[in-house]
Design a protein around this motif. Structure first.
Motif, PDB file in Angstrom:
ATOM      1  N   ALA A 193      -6.411  -7.754  -5.929  1.00  0.00           N
ATOM      2  CA  ALA A 193      -6.900  -7.866  -7.304  1.00  0.00           C
ATOM      3  C   ALA A 193      -7.344  -6.519  -7.873  1.00  0.00           C
ATOM      4  N   VAL A 194      -8.106  -5.733  -7.131  1.00  0.00           N
ATOM      5  CA  VAL A 194      -8.603  -4.451  -7.647  1.00  0.00           C
ATOM      6  C   VAL A 194      -7.666  -3.324  -7.219  1.00  0.00           C
ATOM      7  N   GLY A 195      -7.579  -3.107  -5.926  1.00  0.00           N
ATOM      8  CA  GLY A 195      -6.609  -2.202  -5.337  1.00  0.00           C
ATOM      9  C   GLY A 195      -6.660  -0.779  -5.838  1.00  0.00           C
ATOM     10  N   ALA A 196      -5.479  -0.226  -6.131  1.00  0.00           N
ATOM     11  CA  ALA A 196      -5.331   1.186  -6.477  1.00  0.00           C
ATOM     12  C   ALA A 196      -6.034   1.554  -7.780  1.00  0.00           C
ATOM     13  N   ALA A 197      -6.371   0.567  -8.606  1.00  0.00           N
ATOM     14  CA  ALA A 197      -7.052   0.862  -9.876  1.00  0.00           C
ATOM     15  C   ALA A 197      -8.399   1.539  -9.650  1.00  0.00           C
ATOM     16  N   ILE A 198      -8.992   1.370  -8.476  1.00  0.00           N
ATOM     17  CA  ILE A 198     -10.256   2.042  -8.163  1.00  0.00           C
ATOM     18  C   ILE A 198     -10.099   3.555  -8.283  1.00  0.00           C
ATOM     19  N   ILE A 199      -8.904   4.066  -8.046  1.00  0.00           N
ATOM     20  CA  ILE A 199      -8.666   5.510  -8.080  1.00  0.00           C
ATOM     21  C   ILE A 199      -8.149   5.960  -9.438  1.00  0.00           C
ATOM     22  N   TRP A 200      -7.081   5.306  -9.933  1.00  0.00           N
ATOM     23  CA  TRP A 200      -6.446   5.863 -11.128  1.00  0.00           C
ATOM     24  C   TRP A 200      -7.214   5.576 -12.419  1.00  0.00           C
ATOM     25  N   VAL A 201      -8.002   4.492 -12.480  1.00  0.00           N
ATOM     26  CA  VAL A 201      -8.758   4.196 -13.704  1.00  0.00           C
ATOM     27  C   VAL A 201      -9.808   5.278 -14.003  1.00  0.00           C
ATOM     28  N   PRO A 202     -10.676   5.674 -13.039  1.00  0.00           N
ATOM     29  CA  PRO A 202     -11.632   6.753 -13.346  1.00  0.00           C
ATOM     30  C   PRO A 202     -10.941   8.068 -13.721  1.00  0.00           C
ATOM     31  N   VAL A 203      -9.810   8.366 -13.073  1.00  0.00           N
ATOM     32  CA  VAL A 203      -9.086   9.599 -13.418  1.00  0.00           C
ATOM     33  C   VAL A 203      -8.553   9.523 -14.849  1.00  0.00           C
ATOM     34  N   ALA A 204      -8.032   8.364 -15.226  1.00  0.00           N
ATOM     35  CA  ALA A 204      -7.536   8.197 -16.596  1.00  0.00           C
ATOM     36  C   ALA A 204      -8.677   8.334 -17.607  1.00  0.00           C
ATOM     37  N   ILE A 205      -9.837   7.777 -17.292  1.00  0.00           N
ATOM     38  CA  ILE A 205     -10.996   7.897 -18.188  1.00  0.00           C
ATOM     39  C   ILE A 205     -11.416   9.358 -18.325  1.00  0.00           C
ATOM     40  N   TYR A 206     -11.424  10.078 -17.202  1.00  0.00           N
ATOM     41  CA  TYR A 206     -11.804  11.495 -17.241  1.00  0.00           C
ATOM     42  C   TYR A 206     -10.813  12.295 -18.089  1.00  0.00           C
ATOM     43  N   LEU A 207      -9.524  12.022 -17.923  1.00  0.00           N
ATOM     44  CA  LEU A 207      -8.522  12.732 -18.714  1.00  0.00           C
ATOM     45  C   LEU A 207      -8.709  12.456 -20.211  1.00  0.00           C
ATOM     46  N   ALA A 208      -9.022  11.201 -20.555  1.00  0.00           N
ATOM     47  CA  ALA A 208      -9.251  10.868 -21.959  1.00  0.00           C
ATOM     48  C   ALA A 208     -10.489  11.579 -22.496  1.00  0.00           C
ATOM     49  N   ILE A 209     -11.549  11.656 -21.703  1.00  0.00           N
ATOM     50  CA  ILE A 209     -12.777  12.332 -22.130  1.00  0.00           C
ATOM     51  C   ILE A 209     -12.517  13.817 -22.363  1.00  0.00           C
ATOM     52  N   MET A 210     -11.679  14.405 -21.497  1.00  0.00           N
ATOM     53  CA  MET A 210     -11.372  15.836 -21.607  1.00  0.00           C
ATOM     54  C   MET A 210     -10.384  16.141 -22.731  1.00  0.00           C
ATOM     55  N   SER A 243       0.823  -1.210   0.000  1.00  0.00           N
ATOM     56  CA  SER A 243       0.000   0.000   0.000  1.00  0.00           C
ATOM     57  C   SER A 243       0.857   1.261   0.000  1.00  0.00           C
ATOM     58  N   ILE A 244       1.948   1.258   0.783  1.00  0.00           N
ATOM     59  CA  ILE A 244       2.818   2.435   0.819  1.00  0.00           C
ATOM     60  C   ILE A 244       3.480   2.654  -0.532  1.00  0.00           C
ATOM     61  N   VAL A 245       3.982   1.580  -1.143  1.00  0.00           N
ATOM     62  CA  VAL A 245       4.652   1.712  -2.445  1.00  0.00           C
ATOM     63  C   VAL A 245       3.671   2.179  -3.510  1.00  0.00           C
ATOM     64  N   GLN A 246       2.491   1.545  -3.560  1.00  0.00           N
ATOM     65  CA  GLN A 246       1.513   1.941  -4.580  1.00  0.00           C
ATOM     66  C   GLN A 246       0.999   3.357  -4.355  1.00  0.00           C
ATOM     67  N   GLY A 247       0.721   3.713  -3.107  1.00  0.00           N
ATOM     68  CA  GLY A 247       0.256   5.062  -2.817  1.00  0.00           C
ATOM     69  C   GLY A 247       1.300   6.111  -3.162  1.00  0.00           C
ATOM     70  N   THR A 248       2.569   5.821  -2.845  1.00  0.00           N
ATOM     71  CA  THR A 248       3.644   6.763  -3.155  1.00  0.00           C
ATOM     72  C   THR A 248       3.810   6.936  -4.661  1.00  0.00           C
ATOM     73  N   ALA A 251      -3.360   4.134  -1.593  1.00  0.00           N
ATOM     74  CA  ALA A 251      -2.737   3.291  -0.575  1.00  0.00           C
ATOM     75  C   ALA A 251      -3.790   2.525   0.211  1.00  0.00           C
ATOM     76  N   CYS A 252      -4.888   3.190   0.552  1.00  0.00           N
ATOM     77  CA  CYS A 252      -5.969   2.520   1.287  1.00  0.00           C
ATOM     78  C   CYS A 252      -6.661   1.469   0.420  1.00  0.00           C
ATOM     79  N   CYS A 253      -6.938   1.824  -0.832  1.00  0.00           N
ATOM     80  CA  CYS A 253      -7.623   0.888  -1.724  1.00  0.00           C
ATOM     81  C   CYS A 253      -6.748  -0.305  -2.090  1.00  0.00           C
ATOM     82  N   SER A 254      -5.438  -0.139  -2.015  1.00  0.00           N
ATOM     83  CA  SER A 254      -4.547  -1.248  -2.356  1.00  0.00           C
ATOM     84  C   SER A 254      -4.643  -2.398  -1.367  1.00  0.00           C
ATOM     85  N   LEU A 255      -5.292  -2.166  -0.221  1.00  0.00           N
ATOM     86  CA  LEU A 255      -5.511  -3.254   0.731  1.00  0.00           C
ATOM     87  C   LEU A 255      -6.473  -4.297   0.164  1.00  0.00           C
ATOM     88  N   ILE A 256      -7.243  -3.906  -0.847  1.00  0.00           N
ATOM     89  CA  ILE A 256      -8.168  -4.837  -1.492  1.00  0.00           C
ATOM     90  C   ILE A 256      -7.421  -5.570  -2.596  1.00  0.00           C
TER      91      ILE A 256
END
Length: 357
Positions: free
Chosen positions: A251-268, A217-222, A244-249
């Motif tokens: 299989a899914v983990g940090a992707a919960i955060i960066w995937v929607p942001v990446a989609i938003y950036l692509a839309i914009m 979680s620390i490595v992924q969050g950083t 970092a918090c989501c990485s405790l889950i």
């Protein structure tokens, strides 16, 4: 004989009742006691290292280990929480002053993807209504915080009390842990071999889960926070903490955060930023999870990856943040107990099918 049997039965009833009452008494402090045990298991090798150098100073050894734990675990958490609160406060001030307009961002998404509104209409959802509710909720956030300032202060006091209890209990567990473990060996009627196996499994799973998940979680969050900051995404530190918090889950983990942001950036239309974020998310952040978690968690716990995933999700659902340790621990004990049963009560002769004549 009848008198002795009655006395024995009454004593066992009394023993059970007193034990249940004592556990019920400790129920409000389940979390700090649980984490005290987990921290003791993780830092016990450090305690042993100090003990080898100063064998006649158990209090000093426990205190030094506790201070090391405090500066490695507690202080970073306090600094992180304080930084997140400061950044969220700054974001709210920008929103209140009109520098951050949620309606404008939602309108941009709606204009960039016209089919989105049609799809939401089919689903019975109103984007304009959701936009208004989101704006109203954000505007009233400050009022909610003001009205619940007493509750927030009370929760802060409770958190400080829990941390104090955890550190206090950790000190005595570090100092007297071996004696407590010896008493448990004597008290539990499971047989020394079974007790040793179960306690060893508890220590292995707790140490691997806490250290492994924390490192991942620390490595992924950083990495996620640095990537967001380099790409100029607002609230990069908060997003890093969320990753970092989501990485405790698993299989899914940090992707919960960066995937929607990446989609938003692509839309914009920010395609370079979106592509960079996806590449970093898949090849760097995701690779950390795929490489480190099996090594740090799965290998030491000797639990299949799918069991780790299910037990972690179940633990988080039932026990909250404590569940990312409690879930795999219960799963490991389940596997260990059934392993003992199969080894001791299911011999090869009983499991061989009889040939039909």
């Amino acid at each position: 004989m009848i008198q002795k049997r009655i006395e024995r039965q009454f004593f066992f009833v009394l023993l059970a009742a007193v034990s249940v009452a004592f556990l019920w008494l400790l129920k409000p402090f389940f979390a700090p006691i649980f984490w005290a045990v987990a921290v003791t298991i993780v830092f016990f090798p450090v305690q042993q290292w100090f003990f080898k150098r100063w064998p006649r100073q158990p209090n000093v050894n426990a205190f030094l280990t506790l201070m090391l734990c405090f500066f490695i675990v507690v202080v970073p958490i306090i600094v992180t929480v304080s930084s997140v609160v400061d950044q969220l406060t700054a974001l709210y001030q920008k929103f209140e002053q009109g520098e951050l307009d949620l309606e404008r961002y939602i309108t941009k998404v709606e204009e960039a993807v016209p089919v989105l509104q049609q799809w939401l209409d089919r689903m019975g959802m109103d984007l304009d209504g959701a936009q208004k509710k989101l704006s109203d909720s954000a505007m009233s956030a400050g009022k909610v915080v003001a009205k619940n300032s007493w509750a927030i202060g009370q929760n802060t006091f409770t958190l400080a009390l829990d941390v104090g209890v955890m550190l206090y209990v950790t000190f005595f567990l570090l100092r007297d842990g071996e004696n407590i473990l010896a008493l448990l060996y004597k008290a539990l009627p499971l047989g020394d071999d079974r007790e040793y196996l179960l306690f060893k499994k508890i220590a292995e799973v707790t140490r691997a889960t806490v250290k492994g998940n924390m490192v991942v979680s620390i490595v992924q969050g950083t990495l996620g926070g640095i990537t967001f900051a380099l790409l100029g995404i607002p609230a990069a530190f908060v997003c890093g903490v969320l990753m970092a918090c989501c990485s405790l889950i698993p299989a899914v983990g940090a992707a919960i955060i960066w995937v929607p942001v990446a989609i938003y950036l692509a839309i914009m239309g920010s395609y370079p930023q979106a592509i960079i974020l996806v590449l970093v998310g898949v090849l760097v952040i995701g690779l950390v999870d795929n490489l480190l978690r099996p090594v740090l968690v799965g290998r030491d716990t000797k639990i299949p990856d799918y069991i780790v995933l299910l037990s972690t999700l179940g633990g988080l659902a039932l026990f909250g943040v404590n569940g990312f340790v409690v879930g795999p621990l219960i799963a490991a004990l389940f596997i260990a107990v059934w392993g003992i049963f199969i080894r001791e009560y299911q011999n090869d002769d009983n499991r061989k099918p009889q040939n039909a004549s």
